[in-house]
Design an enzyme around this catalytic site. Structure first.
Site, PDB file in Angstrom:
ATOM      1  N   HIS A 264       1.428  -1.765  -0.178  1.00  0.00           N
ATOM      2  CA  HIS A 264      -0.042   0.087   0.022  1.00  0.00           C
ATOM      3  C   HIS A 264       1.149   1.426  -0.026  1.00  0.00           C
ATOM      4  O   HIS A 264       0.508   2.201   0.587  1.00  0.00           O
ATOM      5  CB  HIS A 264      -0.749  -0.040   0.946  1.00  0.00           C
ATOM      6  CG  HIS A 264      -0.003  -0.109   2.302  1.00  0.00           C
ATOM      7  ND1 HIS A 264      -0.943  -0.273   3.617  1.00  0.00           N
ATOM      8  CD2 HIS A 264       0.549   0.537   2.842  1.00  0.00           C
ATOM      9  CE1 HIS A 264       0.225  -0.345   4.495  1.00  0.00           C
ATOM     10  NE2 HIS A 264       0.846  -0.314   4.318  1.00  0.00           N
TER      11      HIS A 264
ATOM     12  N   HIS B 130      -1.332   4.801   9.818  1.00  0.00           N
ATOM     13  CA  HIS B 130      -0.062   5.380   9.709  1.00  0.00           C
ATOM     14  C   HIS B 130       0.164   6.768  11.080  1.00  0.00           C
ATOM     15  O   HIS B 130      -0.125   8.104  10.146  1.00  0.00           O
ATOM     16  CB  HIS B 130       0.583   5.453   8.392  1.00  0.00           C
ATOM     17  CG  HIS B 130       0.626   4.288   7.336  1.00  0.00           C
ATOM     18  ND1 HIS B 130      -0.367   3.780   6.798  1.00  0.00           N
ATOM     19  CD2 HIS B 130       1.404   3.242   7.411  1.00  0.00           C
ATOM     20  CE1 HIS B 130       0.189   2.824   6.045  1.00  0.00           C
ATOM     21  NE2 HIS B 130       1.042   2.543   6.667  1.00  0.00           N
TER      22      HIS B 130
ATOM     23  N   HIS C 111      10.136  -3.442   3.518  1.00  0.00           N
ATOM     24  CA  HIS C 111      10.660  -2.342   3.198  1.00  0.00           C
ATOM     25  C   HIS C 111      11.873  -1.743   4.837  1.00  0.00           C
ATOM     26  O   HIS C 111      10.847  -2.209   5.665  1.00  0.00           O
ATOM     27  CB  HIS C 111       9.313  -1.218   2.855  1.00  0.00           C
ATOM     28  CG  HIS C 111       8.141  -1.688   3.996  1.00  0.00           C
ATOM     29  ND1 HIS C 111       7.427  -2.274   3.574  1.00  0.00           N
ATOM     30  CD2 HIS C 111       7.582  -0.400   3.902  1.00  0.00           C
ATOM     31  CE1 HIS C 111       6.443  -2.266   4.391  1.00  0.00           C
ATOM     32  NE2 HIS C 111       6.593  -0.963   4.434  1.00  0.00           N
TER      33      HIS C 111
ATOM     34  N   GLU D 251       4.555  -5.738   8.361  1.00  0.00           N
ATOM     35  CA  GLU D 251       2.923  -5.410   7.641  1.00  0.00           C
ATOM     36  C   GLU D 251       2.601  -6.733   7.528  1.00  0.00           C
ATOM     37  O   GLU D 251       1.689  -6.098   6.979  1.00  0.00           O
ATOM     38  CB  GLU D 251       3.007  -4.170   7.255  1.00  0.00           C
ATOM     39  CG  GLU D 251       3.056  -3.022   7.459  1.00  0.00           C
ATOM     40  CD  GLU D 251       2.722  -1.474   6.570  1.00  0.00           C
ATOM     41  OE1 GLU D 251       3.233  -0.706   6.663  1.00  0.00           O
ATOM     42  OE2 GLU D 251       3.774  -1.813   5.038  1.00  0.00           O
TER      43      GLU D 251
END
Ligand code: DHB
Ligand code: FE
Length: 454
Positions: free
Chosen positions: A181, A228, A362, A409
């Site tokens: 995302h 977030h 990431h 995530e």
């Protein structure tokens, strides 16, 4: 299975559940505003003007004006919130509680002095106790009901009847979708950059998905993502939170709100899932007001493109992966199973998809930023498809070491995977699509579509 609400059978009692909370959201917020002296003064000076500032229903405002607590509760009020209004009027809790019983203040106080109301005959509706009579009503409430005739009076009962009715054909999970995302994907869409050489191969990977989506449009998407630092600042960070509102606005994450449609929720199904999943011992936070960030809007664009309206309802489901401790893969996988049971016990024949978003590898911080582990990511996809239970046992530290700090995530994908039929003994899902690409911004983009087989 219909909703497990045994408390509907307790006489003279309204339990403040997710349905009531949604209904009473603005009424209760209005009451809380009376905790400030300035607001109390303005309310007392001009009730109508103050009430006009609140998006409550006309009925809720009428109930407030009538100071009819039973009426306020019927429209979603909760006594701890309503007590702020009572306090503003100088009432004690005993006066407030007594006012709902049909007794005079003196009669109620005398009853309490004599030892209080006895539970005998007051445990179930239909017994012979002294709390079984019709709810006491102000003249204003009676007049309101008479005017609205059958409509409004029935609405209180409606939810109960619906939840008590035996499900003939329930909702079912048709497929699960998994996708990164990355916010830069949203920015590329918003600024017309999708055809640029950097972005084109990434968007190419979702061409099949957009066609597939048209053919497999669900009624509702249960969308697992993480907030977030958008709604939840460091004062409160729930581990799991479900959005029960009718609408969710795109958030302003600092660049201005994204030019994407508002998200339509599914309050009734969301409340049902909250009820069922909490009864399966998962502690969900119920969120009646929520702005959705890139974690939700970017996957929507990837799967639907840029329509003027999103073509189905969405239930946002937040998982904390920002502040440790974060939930384990095993807990997420078990939660997915609980969500499947919740959805499949819903009494409307809705087609529901469950999406897991975030990842893949990431790291957005420190000297190790930019870490990408394509081999590990692809192995993750293999394991997610073939043996999610084994995958769910992987500890957090492996995600961090192998896939970067924000690779955590990926635990959210296990929620979607846990909701698939094979985990509950059904057939293995069909892999309709699989895609992997590096990079999008700092991140490896992974994407899967798994269909439940009939
Ligand atoms: C990036 C990826 C994310 O998942 C996120 O939430 C923020 C930024 C990135 O790669 O830039
Ligand atoms: Fe993210």
């Amino acid at each position: 299975m219909s909703l497990n609400k045994p408390y509907l059978d307790v006489p003279g009692t309204t339990i403040f559940d997710a349905d009531q909370s949604r209904k009473g959201y603005w009424l209760n917020q209005f009451c809380m505003s009376l905790m400030k002296a300035d607001n109390r003064a303005r309310f007392k000076q001009d009730e109508d003007a103050y009430l006009a500032e609140w998006p409550m229903t006309d009925e809720q405002k009428a109930a407030v004006r009538a100071r009819d607590l039973n009426w306020m509760m019927a429209t979603g009020g909760n006594i701890y919130f309503l007590s702020k209004l009572g306090a503003t009027d100088g009432l004690s809790f005993q006066q407030m509680a007594g006012s709902m019983t049909g007794m005079t203040e003196q009669q109620y106080r005398d009853m309490m002095v004599r030892g209080g109301r006895h539970p005998e005959g007051n445990r179930y509706k239909g017994e012979g106790g002294d709390a079984q009579g019709p709810m006491s009503q102000s003249e204003a409430w009676k007049a309101w009901q008479a005017k609205a005739q059958n409509g409004l009076a029935a609405s209180v009962q409606q939810a109960q009847t619906a939840t008590n009715s035996i499900a003939t054909m329930g909702a079912r999970i048709t497929a699960s979708v998994y996708s990164s995302h990355v916010p830069a994907i949203g920015a590329a869409i918003d600024h017309g950059k999708t055809a640029e050489p950097y972005w084109a191969p990434m968007f190419q990977g979702f061409e099949f998905s957009k066609r597939w989506m048209k053919e497999h449009l669900p009624d509702v998407i249960f969308l697992v993502y993480n907030d977030h630092a958008t709604n939840f600042d460091l004062s409160v960070i729930p581990t799991f939170a479900i959005g029960t509102a009718a609408e969710f606005e795109p958030a302003d994450e600092g660049y201005g709100p994204r030019p994407v449609p508002r998200v339509k929720g599914h309050p009734r199904l969301a409340s049902h899932i909250a009820q069922s999943v909490i009864q399966q011992d998962f502690d969900l936070t119920i969120v009646n007001q929520l702005k959705v960030d890139h974690g939700l809007t970017v996957p929507m664009n990837l799967m639907f493109g840029t329509p003027a309206e999103w073509p189905c309802a969405v239930i946002p489901f937040h998982v904390n992966v920002v502040q440790y401790p974060v939930p384990s893969g095993a807990r997420c996988f078990a939660l997915g199973q609980a969500i499947r049971r919740a959805i499949e016990s819903y009494d409307e024949p809705l087609k529901v998809q469950i999406w897991g978003t975030g990842g893949m590898s990431h790291q957005l911080q420190g000297p190790r930023a930019g870490l990408i582990n394509a081999e590990w990511d692809n192995r993750f996809l293999d394991r997610l498809i073939a043996d999610p239970k084994e995958l769910s046992a992987m500890p957090h530290i492996d995600y961090v070491r192998e896939a970067g700090s924000e690779g955590i995530e990926l635990v959210m994908w296990l929620i979607a995977r846990g909701a698939m039929a094979d985990v509950a003994g059904g057939p293995a899902p069909k892999v309709a699509h699989r895609f992997f690409h590096v990079p999008a911004s700092n991140t490896a983009v992974g994407h899967l579509i798994l269909e439940n087989q009939a």
